[in-house]
Design a protein around this motif. Structure first.
Motif, short mmCIF file in Angstrom:
data_model
loop_
_atom_site.label_atom_id
_atom_site.label_comp_id
_atom_site.label_asym_id
_atom_site.label_seq_id
_atom_site.Cartn_x
_atom_site.Cartn_y
_atom_site.Cartn_z
N UNK A 1 -22.27 -15.55 -17.84
CA UNK A 1 -21.27 -15.52 -18.58
C UNK A 1 -19.58 -15.36 -17.72
N UNK A 2 -19.01 -16.01 -17.57
CA UNK A 2 -17.81 -15.84 -16.83
C UNK A 2 -16.53 -16.12 -17.40
N UNK A 3 -15.43 -15.93 -16.98
CA UNK A 3 -14.13 -16.16 -17.70
C UNK A 3 -13.60 -17.36 -16.73
N UNK A 4 -13.04 -18.24 -17.53
CA UNK A 4 -12.29 -19.51 -17.01
C UNK A 4 -11.19 -19.77 -17.37
N UNK A 5 -10.04 -20.36 -16.87
CA UNK A 5 -8.97 -20.58 -17.57
C UNK A 5 -8.98 -21.91 -18.30
N UNK A 6 -8.28 -21.79 -19.50
CA UNK A 6 -8.38 -23.31 -20.20
C UNK A 6 -7.67 -24.15 -19.63
N UNK A 7 -8.30 -25.43 -19.89
CA UNK A 7 -7.76 -26.62 -19.16
C UNK A 7 -6.01 -26.80 -19.44
N UNK A 8 -5.45 -27.26 -18.46
CA UNK A 8 -3.90 -27.19 -18.59
C UNK A 8 -3.32 -25.78 -18.41
N UNK A 9 -4.02 -24.80 -18.03
CA UNK A 9 -3.36 -23.77 -17.76
C UNK A 9 -2.32 -23.52 -16.72
N UNK A 10 -1.50 -23.00 -16.61
CA UNK A 10 -0.36 -22.79 -15.29
C UNK A 10 -1.18 -22.17 -14.27
N UNK A 11 -0.43 -22.47 -13.08
CA UNK A 11 -0.74 -21.97 -11.84
C UNK A 11 -1.01 -20.07 -12.09
N UNK A 12 0.10 -19.75 -12.47
CA UNK A 12 0.08 -18.11 -13.02
C UNK A 12 -1.20 -17.64 -13.66
N UNK A 13 -1.27 -18.52 -14.64
CA UNK A 13 -2.20 -18.15 -15.57
C UNK A 13 -3.80 -18.36 -15.21
N UNK A 14 -3.90 -19.33 -14.24
CA UNK A 14 -5.32 -19.44 -13.54
C UNK A 14 -5.53 -18.23 -12.55
N UNK A 15 -4.32 -17.96 -11.93
CA UNK A 15 -4.57 -16.93 -10.92
C UNK A 15 -4.68 -15.58 -11.64
N UNK A 16 -4.19 -15.28 -12.96
CA UNK A 16 -4.43 -14.17 -13.74
C UNK A 16 -5.98 -14.13 -14.22
N UNK A 17 -6.23 -15.16 -14.52
CA UNK A 17 -7.71 -15.27 -15.20
C UNK A 17 -8.78 -14.79 -13.77
N UNK A 18 -8.61 -15.56 -12.93
CA UNK A 18 -9.34 -15.32 -11.85
C UNK A 18 -9.42 -13.87 -11.20
N UNK A 19 -8.08 -13.11 -11.44
CA UNK A 19 -8.19 -11.80 -10.83
C UNK A 19 -8.75 -10.91 -11.85
N UNK A 20 -8.56 -11.09 -13.21
CA UNK A 20 -9.28 -10.51 -14.14
C UNK A 20 -10.87 -10.63 -14.05
N UNK A 21 -11.30 -11.79 -13.56
CA UNK A 21 -12.98 -11.91 -13.51
C UNK A 21 -13.18 -10.95 -12.03
N UNK A 22 -12.46 -11.26 -11.23
CA UNK A 22 -12.76 -10.29 -10.10
C UNK A 22 -12.77 -8.79 -10.30
N UNK A 23 -11.97 -8.23 -11.35
CA UNK A 23 -11.98 -7.02 -11.19
C UNK A 23 -13.25 -6.65 -12.16
N UNK A 24 -13.41 -7.52 -13.07
CA UNK A 24 -14.80 -7.19 -13.83
C UNK A 24 -15.90 -7.20 -12.91
N UNK A 25 -15.84 -8.19 -12.01
CA UNK A 25 -16.97 -7.96 -10.92
C UNK A 25 -17.08 -6.92 -10.09
#
Length: 202
Positions: free
Chosen positions: A125-149
């Motif tokens: 199970x991973x986190x992904x940004x919702x379709x159409x998310x802004x650049x900032x939103x996608x960066x935030x989701x990726x950062x959170x997943x990396x911290x969880x990792x």
């Protein structure tokens, strides 16, 4: 010129685009700098899978970094800087439990969805940004997943901010004792020299 992708993790490299050690702390002064950040971290203009695969490097199915430039307008820059500020606030917590609570509150606000990906035949199970998310939103989701990792790897307590003021760069202490306080040799030397001068003055 200092590269942005020093660790390859948006969670750390984006946080470190504000560097109080510099005469001009802002390392994302304009859209061109944001474009370069996205290119170095393999962030594409349609990176729905970025949080799942660590940024989509080598994924020919998405848009290339050139198209990120079209999104690197003033609004994107302002939003990405706001994500950076929130990220730094999370990482600045001295206590791991405080950081965990701050991360949980931030995660609840993000445009994300659960996604199952396959790794060596095993689903995870991973986190992904919702379709159409802004650049900032996608960066935030990726950062959170990396911290969880990092937390899953046992490194949550080793995520630190540099103690050599004015530097407050984020880093992961990979030393065996786990007592590292400084982001780099540069900052360690500065801190030790300052402590030595203070001892001589007293």
């Amino acid at each position: 010129m200092r590269v942005f992708a020093e660790t390859g993790l948006v969670a750390l490299d984006l946080a470190n685009t504000w560097d109080a050690y510099l005469d001009e702390p802002e390392r994302l002064p304009d859209a061109a700098a944001l474009r370069r950040f996205c290119a170095e971290l393999s962030v594409t203009s349609d990176d729905d899978d970025g949080a799942e695969d660590g940024g989509g490097a080598g994924d020919d199915g998405g848009a290339g970094p050139e198209q990120v430039a079209d999104r690197g307008e003033v609004a994107d820059l302002v939003e990405v800087r706001a994500v950076r500020d929130r990220l730094r606030a999370v990482l600045s917590g001295a206590d791991p439990a405080d950081r965990s609570h701050a991360l949980a509150r931030w995660t609840a606000e993000l445009p994300l969805r659960p996604a199952v990906e396959e790794a060596d035949g095993v689903p995870r199970l991973r986190l992904a940004a919702v379709p159409g998310a802004s650049l900032a939103g996608r960066l935030a989701v990726r950062a959170v997943q990396e911290l969880l990792d990092l937390a899953a790897e046992g490194d949550w307590e080793r995520v630190r901010m540099c103690a050599a003021a004015p530097c407050r760069d984020a880093f992961v202490d990979r030393s065996r004792p786990g007592r590292r306080q400084f982001c780099s040799t540069r900052c360690a030397n500065r801190a030790h020299a300052a402590a030595s001068r203070a001892r001589h003055r007293s």
